[in-house]
Design a protein around this motif. Structure first.
Motif, PDB file in Angstrom:
ATOM      1  N   LEU A  23       1.249  10.910  -8.635  1.00 34.42           N
ATOM      2  CA  LEU A  23       0.357   9.856  -9.121  1.00 34.42           C
ATOM      3  C   LEU A  23       0.199   8.798  -8.037  1.00 34.42           C
ATOM      4  N   PRO A  24      -1.034   8.499  -7.619  1.00 30.65           N
ATOM      5  CA  PRO A  24      -1.238   7.546  -6.516  1.00 30.65           C
ATOM      6  C   PRO A  24      -0.684   6.155  -6.811  1.00 30.65           C
ATOM      7  N   ILE A  25      -0.114   5.562  -5.785  1.00 27.22           N
ATOM      8  CA  ILE A  25       0.307   4.164  -5.836  1.00 27.22           C
ATOM      9  C   ILE A  25      -0.908   3.325  -5.460  1.00 27.22           C
ATOM     10  N   THR A  26      -1.367   2.506  -6.360  1.00 28.50           N
ATOM     11  CA  THR A  26      -2.582   1.723  -6.119  1.00 28.50           C
ATOM     12  C   THR A  26      -2.321   0.218  -6.144  1.00 28.50           C
ATOM     13  N   THR A  27      -1.084  -0.166  -6.458  1.00 30.68           N
ATOM     14  CA  THR A  27      -0.730  -1.586  -6.455  1.00 30.68           C
ATOM     15  C   THR A  27       0.089  -1.907  -5.214  1.00 30.68           C
ATOM     16  N   LYS A  28       0.133  -3.165  -4.853  1.00 29.41           N
ATOM     17  CA  LYS A  28       0.873  -3.589  -3.667  1.00 29.41           C
ATOM     18  C   LYS A  28       2.370  -3.397  -3.895  1.00 29.41           C
ATOM     19  N   SER A  39       2.412   0.466   2.907  1.00 24.17           N
ATOM     20  CA  SER A  39       2.459  -0.821   2.220  1.00 24.17           C
ATOM     21  C   SER A  39       1.354  -1.775   2.664  1.00 24.17           C
ATOM     22  N   LYS A  40       1.010  -1.728   3.943  1.00 22.74           N
ATOM     23  CA  LYS A  40       0.112  -2.733   4.513  1.00 22.74           C
ATOM     24  C   LYS A  40      -1.372  -2.446   4.295  1.00 22.74           C
ATOM     25  N   PHE A  41      -1.751  -1.178   4.311  1.00 26.29           N
ATOM     26  CA  PHE A  41      -3.170  -0.862   4.182  1.00 26.29           C
ATOM     27  C   PHE A  41      -3.601  -0.849   2.718  1.00 26.29           C
ATOM     28  N   ASP A  42      -4.830  -1.274   2.489  1.00 26.05           N
ATOM     29  CA  ASP A  42      -5.376  -1.315   1.129  1.00 26.05           C
ATOM     30  C   ASP A  42      -5.961   0.060   0.782  1.00 26.05           C
ATOM     31  N   ALA A  43      -5.060   1.042   0.632  1.00 29.02           N
ATOM     32  CA  ALA A  43      -5.476   2.410   0.324  1.00 29.02           C
ATOM     33  C   ALA A  43      -4.444   3.035  -0.605  1.00 29.02           C
ATOM     34  N   PRO A  44      -4.865   3.907  -1.533  1.00 29.43           N
ATOM     35  CA  PRO A  44      -3.912   4.586  -2.410  1.00 29.43           C
ATOM     36  C   PRO A  44      -2.935   5.434  -1.604  1.00 29.43           C
ATOM     37  N   VAL A  45      -1.712   5.559  -2.126  1.00 31.31           N
ATOM     38  CA  VAL A  45      -0.655   6.331  -1.464  1.00 31.31           C
ATOM     39  C   VAL A  45      -0.157   7.401  -2.426  1.00 31.31           C
ATOM     40  N   THR A  46      -0.037   8.623  -1.934  1.00 34.19           N
ATOM     41  CA  THR A  46       0.514   9.709  -2.739  1.00 34.19           C
ATOM     42  C   THR A  46       1.427  10.559  -1.877  1.00 34.19           C
ATOM     43  N   PHE A  47       2.343  11.286  -2.510  1.00 31.17           N
ATOM     44  CA  PHE A  47       3.267  12.165  -1.803  1.00 31.17           C
ATOM     45  C   PHE A  47       2.791  13.601  -2.003  1.00 31.17           C
TER      46      PHE A  47
END
Length: 289
Positions: A250-255, A225-233
């Protein structure tokens, strides 16, 4: 409490034996030896057997016969993943093949230039996934983990195989691993974190998981949540004798809040367990409070 203690099981003699067989007699022979070893384990390792049988019977609602079959398969496939890990490190990976569902998502993350956070679980073979990804999509994979392996086993594996093909970011009490994660992301590298186990005393978050309340570590979702980087599982499951199936969401790119990311992660983990129940490698009571 019957929970995970952060340590990898195994003996130095056991690692030596399997490294010898993989090196000189091949992976197939090591698999055959595993049938004997894991059947013995099924018979006499009462605690993990009981935990798995309970999970298959009372959480996934399989019949008694199906639960026992899955438990035997689980021990055997887990042994195979350890053999596969050593085979990759020994440079004997040419026998293996893999498919990658949604590989383009990781390519998109790389091209965005902000690095990427990959959340995974102890389902399938995460280390082989790291070895398959390295050099294919990104030059650097960082694994965030507790460096709690028995030291003589870790030293022997490093000396015998040259060590892992990815970087390890050890979780430390002084939180220096947070700086290492930030630096990796700033270098446009991938950071992989397990989000399904926590140690006693660590902060956790509760979710509805497979129809029951379960505790998950809070830290991975805070980092995501804190870092400004895309997140994927990301998951890597064994789908053949020498083959793996890798997948990314699908990457999470929003806060998003940690709780929101956690709920999405749990939903994907449930889906993967439904597809590969025999590859759930958590040998403790996951729902114990």
């Amino acid at each position: 409490m019957n929970r995970w203690d952060g340590k990898t099981r195994g003996t130095l003699a056991g690692y030596k034996i399997f490294l010898f067989f993989i090196n000189f007699l091949g992976i197939g022979f090591a698999y055959q030896l595993l049938r004997v070893v894991t059947f013995y384990y099924y018979l006499f390792a009462a605690k993990p057997r009981k935990v798995l049988l309970d999970f298959y019977r009372n959480t996934l609602n399989f019949s008694e016969a199906k639960a026992r079959k899955l438990t035997r398969q689980n021990f055997y496939i887990f042994g195979q993943t350890l053999v596969d890990r050593a085979a990759f490190l020994l440079g004997k990976d040419k026998q293996f093949s893999h498919t990658f569902e949604n590989e383009n998502y990781l390519v998109d993350i790389r091209n965005a230039g902000k690095g990427g956070i990959l959340l995974s679980a102890h389902l399938g073979n995460w280390e082989t996934a790291g070895n398959l990804l390295k050099g294919r999509i990104t030059p650097a994979i960082n694994i965030v983990m507790l460096d709690a392996e028995v030291q003589n086993i870790k030293k022997f594996m490093d000396l015998s195989t040259g060590g892992s093909r990815f970087k390890v970011i050890a979780i430390k009490n002084d939180l220096s691993h947070i700086i290492s994660i930030r630096n990796a992301l700033n270098n446009n590298e991938f950071v992989a974190i397990h989000a399904d186990r926590y140690l006693d005393g660590a902060k956790f978050i509760e979710f509805d998981f497979l129809g029951k309340i379960a505790r998950f570590p809070y830290g991975p979702f805070v980092i995501a949540s804190k870092f400004d980087a895309p997140v994927t599982f990301v998951f890597a499951t064994k789908n053949g004798k020498y083959s793996y199936h890798l997948s990314a969401t699908l990457p999470i790119t929003t806060k998003m809040k940690p709780e929101e990311i956690g709920r999405l992660y749990v939903a994907e983990l449930e889906r993967k367990i439904g597809q590969y129940p025999e590859q759930w490698f958590n040998y403790f009571n996951f729902f114990e409070q």
